[in-house]
Design a protein around this motif. Sequence first.
Motif, mmCIF file in Angstrom:
data_model
loop_
_atom_site.group_PDB
_atom_site.id
_atom_site.type_symbol
_atom_site.label_atom_id
_atom_site.label_comp_id
_atom_site.label_asym_id
_atom_site.label_seq_id
_atom_site.Cartn_x
_atom_site.Cartn_y
_atom_site.Cartn_z
ATOM 1 N N GLU A 18 0.823 -1.254 -0.062
ATOM 2 C CA GLU A 18 -0.069 0.137 0.090
ATOM 3 C C GLU A 18 0.934 1.113 0.111
ATOM 4 O OE1 GLU A 18 -3.298 0.711 2.723
ATOM 5 O OE2 GLU A 18 -3.963 -1.677 2.739
ATOM 6 N N VAL A 19 0.571 2.125 -0.959
ATOM 7 C CA VAL A 19 1.585 3.342 -1.204
ATOM 8 C C VAL A 19 0.310 4.670 -0.335
ATOM 9 C CG1 VAL A 19 2.013 5.265 -2.442
ATOM 10 C CG2 VAL A 19 2.292 2.787 -3.099
ATOM 11 N N PRO A 20 1.053 5.091 0.747
ATOM 12 C CA PRO A 20 0.006 6.221 1.557
ATOM 13 C C PRO A 20 -0.515 7.181 0.697
ATOM 14 C CG PRO A 20 2.293 6.269 1.979
ATOM 15 C CD PRO A 20 2.195 5.086 0.922
ATOM 16 N N ASN A 21 -1.506 7.609 1.005
ATOM 17 C CA ASN A 21 -1.963 8.885 0.762
ATOM 18 C C ASN A 21 -2.508 8.444 -1.088
ATOM 19 O OD1 ASN A 21 -2.493 11.750 0.402
ATOM 20 N ND2 ASN A 21 -0.717 12.002 -0.095
ATOM 21 N N LEU A 117 6.702 14.787 -0.370
ATOM 22 C CA LEU A 117 7.266 14.767 0.994
ATOM 23 C C LEU A 117 7.435 13.552 1.427
ATOM 24 C CD1 LEU A 117 9.061 16.125 3.244
ATOM 25 C CD2 LEU A 117 6.647 16.947 4.119
ATOM 26 N N GLN A 118 6.055 12.788 1.278
ATOM 27 C CA GLN A 118 6.179 11.468 1.890
ATOM 28 C C GLN A 118 7.005 10.464 1.407
ATOM 29 O OE1 GLN A 118 1.713 10.831 1.037
ATOM 30 N NE2 GLN A 118 1.602 10.140 3.168
ATOM 31 N N ASP A 119 7.332 10.460 0.104
ATOM 32 C CA ASP A 119 8.293 9.801 -0.735
ATOM 33 C C ASP A 119 9.733 9.882 -0.300
ATOM 34 O OD1 ASP A 119 6.020 8.602 -1.750
ATOM 35 O OD2 ASP A 119 6.309 9.457 -3.854
ATOM 36 N N ALA A 120 10.051 11.351 -0.037
ATOM 37 C CA ALA A 120 11.191 11.670 0.677
ATOM 38 C C ALA A 120 11.352 11.334 1.972
ATOM 39 C CB ALA A 120 11.507 13.236 0.308
ATOM 40 N N ALA A 154 14.623 20.420 0.135
ATOM 41 C CA ALA A 154 14.730 21.580 1.195
ATOM 42 C C ALA A 154 13.527 21.468 2.105
ATOM 43 C CB ALA A 154 14.753 22.985 0.395
ATOM 44 N N THR A 155 12.410 20.860 1.606
ATOM 45 C CA THR A 155 11.225 20.780 2.209
ATOM 46 C C THR A 155 11.363 19.515 3.445
ATOM 47 O OG1 THR A 155 9.751 21.340 0.510
ATOM 48 C CG2 THR A 155 8.786 20.081 2.355
ATOM 49 N N LEU A 156 12.055 18.497 2.760
ATOM 50 C CA LEU A 156 12.534 17.418 3.915
ATOM 51 C C LEU A 156 13.260 18.103 4.761
ATOM 52 C CD1 LEU A 156 12.659 14.567 4.588
ATOM 53 C CD2 LEU A 156 14.649 14.190 3.174
ATOM 54 N N PRO A 163 6.396 14.155 10.557
ATOM 55 C CA PRO A 163 6.130 12.820 9.845
ATOM 56 C C PRO A 163 4.954 12.747 8.977
ATOM 57 C CG PRO A 163 7.026 12.155 12.273
ATOM 58 C CD PRO A 163 6.803 13.678 12.160
ATOM 59 N N VAL A 164 5.173 12.373 7.861
ATOM 60 C CA VAL A 164 3.872 12.429 7.014
ATOM 61 C C VAL A 164 3.583 10.888 6.403
ATOM 62 C CG1 VAL A 164 3.386 14.664 6.508
ATOM 63 C CG2 VAL A 164 5.036 13.475 4.990
ATOM 64 N N ILE A 165 4.556 9.997 7.145
ATOM 65 C CA ILE A 165 4.697 8.697 6.907
ATOM 66 C C ILE A 165 4.300 7.736 8.077
ATOM 67 C CG2 ILE A 165 5.693 8.634 4.651
ATOM 68 C CD1 ILE A 165 8.491 7.853 6.290
ATOM 69 N N ALA A 166 4.232 6.939 8.104
ATOM 70 C CA ALA A 166 4.181 5.696 9.486
ATOM 71 C C ALA A 166 5.652 5.771 9.698
ATOM 72 C CB ALA A 166 3.649 4.419 9.189
#
Length: 290
Positions: A18-21, A117-120, A154-156, A163-166
């Motif tokens: 599962e890919v989040p979001n 950002l989730q992926d980074a 830079a956002t990361l 966190p925007v991921i588990a």
Amino acid sequence: MGTLTASSQEEIALYGTEVPNSKPFPLEEVQTTDDNGITRVTGVTIPTLTAYFPPEGVANTGKAVVICPGGGYAILAITHEGHDVAKLLAANGISAFVLKYRLPKDEIMQDKRIGPLQDAQRAIQLVREKAPEWGISQNEIGIAGFSAGGHLAATLSTHYKDPVIANPKHTSLRPDFSLLVYPVISLKKEMTHGGSRTNLLGSDPSVDDINRFSNELQVTADTPPAFLVHAEDDTAVPIANSEAYAAALKQHGIDAELITYPEGGHGFGLNNKTTQDKWFDHFLSWLTKH
């Protein structure tokens, strides 16, 4: 996935099943290459990392870099701002990972503002958790980004505490350093790249969103040091972006080195054809100091 050897390259899925979001939508990933050999990718729904490790005969420094190609959050310029950079890093003993991240799109995301950002964050999390297995030092993992990929990097660097991921292992999502090449830093109208801002935040973003993703406003004393590269005649992404980020870092006592060129425009990747100077050499020297 088996253990990767020092010379192997492998495309690694960022997430499990599962890919989040994400939302179900029939989007096809497409890769095209133009007459200049520049490959562009669109339609990413399954984000990946492609790993490049130091080849045999090259001493492993223990350092690693996750690379975010640019493309205005509309495409990924994945060759000259991704794989070419990764190969050069690996040749210099630095493990490199090209991030094929999802591009913000309402059709495939519940909240497109945080999709890249989730992926980074996941990329840093994955590399840090796998670091012992891959011969990488867990506190020498950086993020690199070109153009809009520079905005993502830079956002990361400024949003790793949110966190925007588990993150069940509470792994640090903070890059230890950043490399930002002609980066979009600000989403303020007078400084930004309009296409990147619209693709990420929509055509009429709120003031809160503009400020949240204007990374020169988000620097703190814990933001990682940065090495920046920009041409003064860049009309796509004004050099004011790099200058503002470097100034904000220095105001907080954080090391920031900005290499500027009078000419070169935008999108030159590793090779600014207007000069024989190689910014990559300066970056290696800067990285050695850290």
